[in-house]
Design an enzyme around this catalytic site. Sequence first.
Site, PDB file in Angstrom:
ATOM      1  N   ARG A 174      42.960  39.461   2.743  1.00 24.75           N
ATOM      2  CA  ARG A 174      44.074  38.815   3.436  1.00 24.75           C
ATOM      3  C   ARG A 174      44.866  37.947   2.457  1.00 24.75           C
ATOM      4  NH1 ARG A 174      43.871  35.208   8.991  1.00 24.75           N
ATOM      5  NH2 ARG A 174      42.320  33.986   7.848  1.00 24.75           N
ATOM      6  N   ASP A 462      39.489  25.909  10.017  1.00 20.30           N
ATOM      7  CA  ASP A 462      40.295  26.363   8.890  1.00 20.30           C
ATOM      8  C   ASP A 462      41.703  25.820   9.079  1.00 20.30           C
ATOM      9  OD1 ASP A 462      41.530  27.996  10.764  1.00 20.30           O
ATOM     10  OD2 ASP A 462      40.815  29.883   9.894  1.00 20.30           O
TER      11      ASP A 462
END
Length: 546
Positions: A174, A462
Site C-alpha cells: 500500500r 493508526d
Amino acid sequence: MRTRTGPIPTQTHEPSIEIAGRLGPRYDEVLTPEALAFLTELHHRFGARRHDRLADRMRRRFEIGNGHDPQFRDDTRHIREDAEWQVAGAGPGLEDRRVEITGPTDPKMTINALNSGAKVWLADQEDATSPTWKNVIEGQLSLRDAIRGDLSFTSPEGKRYEVTATETPTIVMRPRGWHLPEQHIRFTDRTGRTMAASGSLVDFGLYFFHNAAQLIANGRGPYFYIAKLESSEEAKLWDDVFTFSEQYVGIAHGTIRATVLIETLPAAFEMEEILFELRDHIAGLNAGRWDYIFSIIKNYRGRGARFVLPDRSEVTMTVPFMRAYTELLVKTCHKRGAFAIGGMSAFIPNRRDPEVTERAFEKVAADKKREAGDGFDGTWVAHPDLIPVARAEFDAVLGDRPNQLDRQRPEVEVAAADLIDVHIGRPITTAGVYGNVSVAIRYIEAWLRGLGAVAIDNLMEDAATAEISRSQVWQWIHQDRTTEDGTPITRESIEALVTQVLTQADRREGDRFDDAADIFREVALGQDFPAFLTLPAYAKYLVETD
C-alpha cells in the site's frame, strides 16, 4: 527599436529527480540511477494530473460543506447500467483472500507477517507507517529482501527473526495516498520548477521497479492497495500509471492488480465507476471503515448538529450509514467479478491479560461473522493471534470455496440518502471526549518517533483512527456540543484535557509529547481544519533539513 514578433521563447529543462534526504546503509540499492529515471518519468507524465485531481477534491469538499450532498453521477449512469463489463479479478496468489494481515514494513514486522499464516499481507507504507525518510527507504529494503528470500533481523536484545513459513502470504503493498508529498525527493519539471515528489509515485515506483520481475518469477505479481481515492478520475490516473509502468519494464498489460480502499464518502458514490476505470487491473474493493468515518466527519463538519457523530466507540459497523456503505460495496463488487474485502476491527489481544484477550476475540469474531454473512470474500486483522479467529468465521461460510463471488445480493438497494444517514441517537460522553484527546496525542507522539501502528488501550491505532479522534473534537467545538452531563465542549475545556494527558503521560527523555500536543492543537483546536493531520505534522517534524 526592433519589435519582436512570433512566439516568446521559453526555457525548457530536462525533467529530473534529486535526492534531498541523507543516504544510509544500502540506500543506494533502492535509489539506483535506473529507479530514479523511472521515478522521473512517472512524475513527468503524471505529476500535473495528480495536482489537478487534488484540486478537484478541494472543490468537492467545498460543495458538500456548502449544502450540496453527494449523489450518484448522472454522467456515468451508462457505466452502472451496462451489465456486460467485468473486472480483471484475482491475479496469481489472490484467489483466496479470506484473511489478510496488515502492518508496517520494518524488518521485524515484515518477518512476523510472512510467518503469520494469513493468505495476504498488506505491506503498509501508508497509515501504519510513519513516513520518516528512514521508514520510507528501509521499508523498501525490507520488501526487496523478503521477496528474494534474503530477509532476517536481529533485535537489539539479540533475538533473531527469520522467515520460517513454508507458505507465505501474497504481498499487496500500500503506497501513500495522492495527497502526501515526499520532501526528501525533489522533482524538477520542464519549466525548471522544483517541488516535492509524490509519496504515492515514490512508494509505488520504487517497489514496482525493483520487484515486479521477481514477484512474477515467484508465481505472484506486483499487487497494490490504493488508498484515499475520492473519484473515478483518480482511479483513471492510477490505471494510466499502471499501464505506463507495465510498458516501461516490459511486462504484459494487466499484470498489476490493485485493490482500492473505499474509505472516503465521495468514493462510495462512485464504486462502479472506480472499478470500470481500473477494470484491466483491479482485483477488488476494501471497506476501509476508519478513514470512511473520518471522511464523513471531514465533509460534514460544518453542516450543523444533524451531522455530528457521538463517541467514536458508538460509531459501529451496524449504524445506518456504515451498513449502507458495506452492503453496497459487496453488491457492487460481486456484480462486476471483484472481491469484497472487509475492514479491520480495532480490538487486539494482550498476551499478558487473558481477560482483554478474551474480549478481543469475542469482538473480532462477531465482526468477522457479520462480514462473512454479508458476502465479503475476506477480511483484515492487525495481529497474528486474530488470524485463527477471523479464519474460523470465514471458513464457516466459505468452506472449501476460495470466495463467494457468486453471491450477488440483488436484494440490496442503497439510495444516496442512506449513505449519509448518520443519525445514531447516542450521546457524547465525558469519557469519549477525553479518550479522543488522549488517543490522538499519544498516537501523534508515537508517529513523530517513527511508529505508524500503535497499540493504545488495547486497540490498534493508526493514522486513520487518530484522524477520527481529532476531527470529532474539532466538530464538537465548532458545533457547540455538550456532553451528556451538560458540560460544554470548548477550546478551553479541551486545552485542560491536553494538560491532563501531558501530566499523566509516561514521560521519558527524548519523547515527543510536547510536539504532539502542538500538532493536536493545530489540527483540533484551530479555526481552520487541515485536510489531514499528517500534512502539517510531516512538514514540521519529519522532513530532514541540513
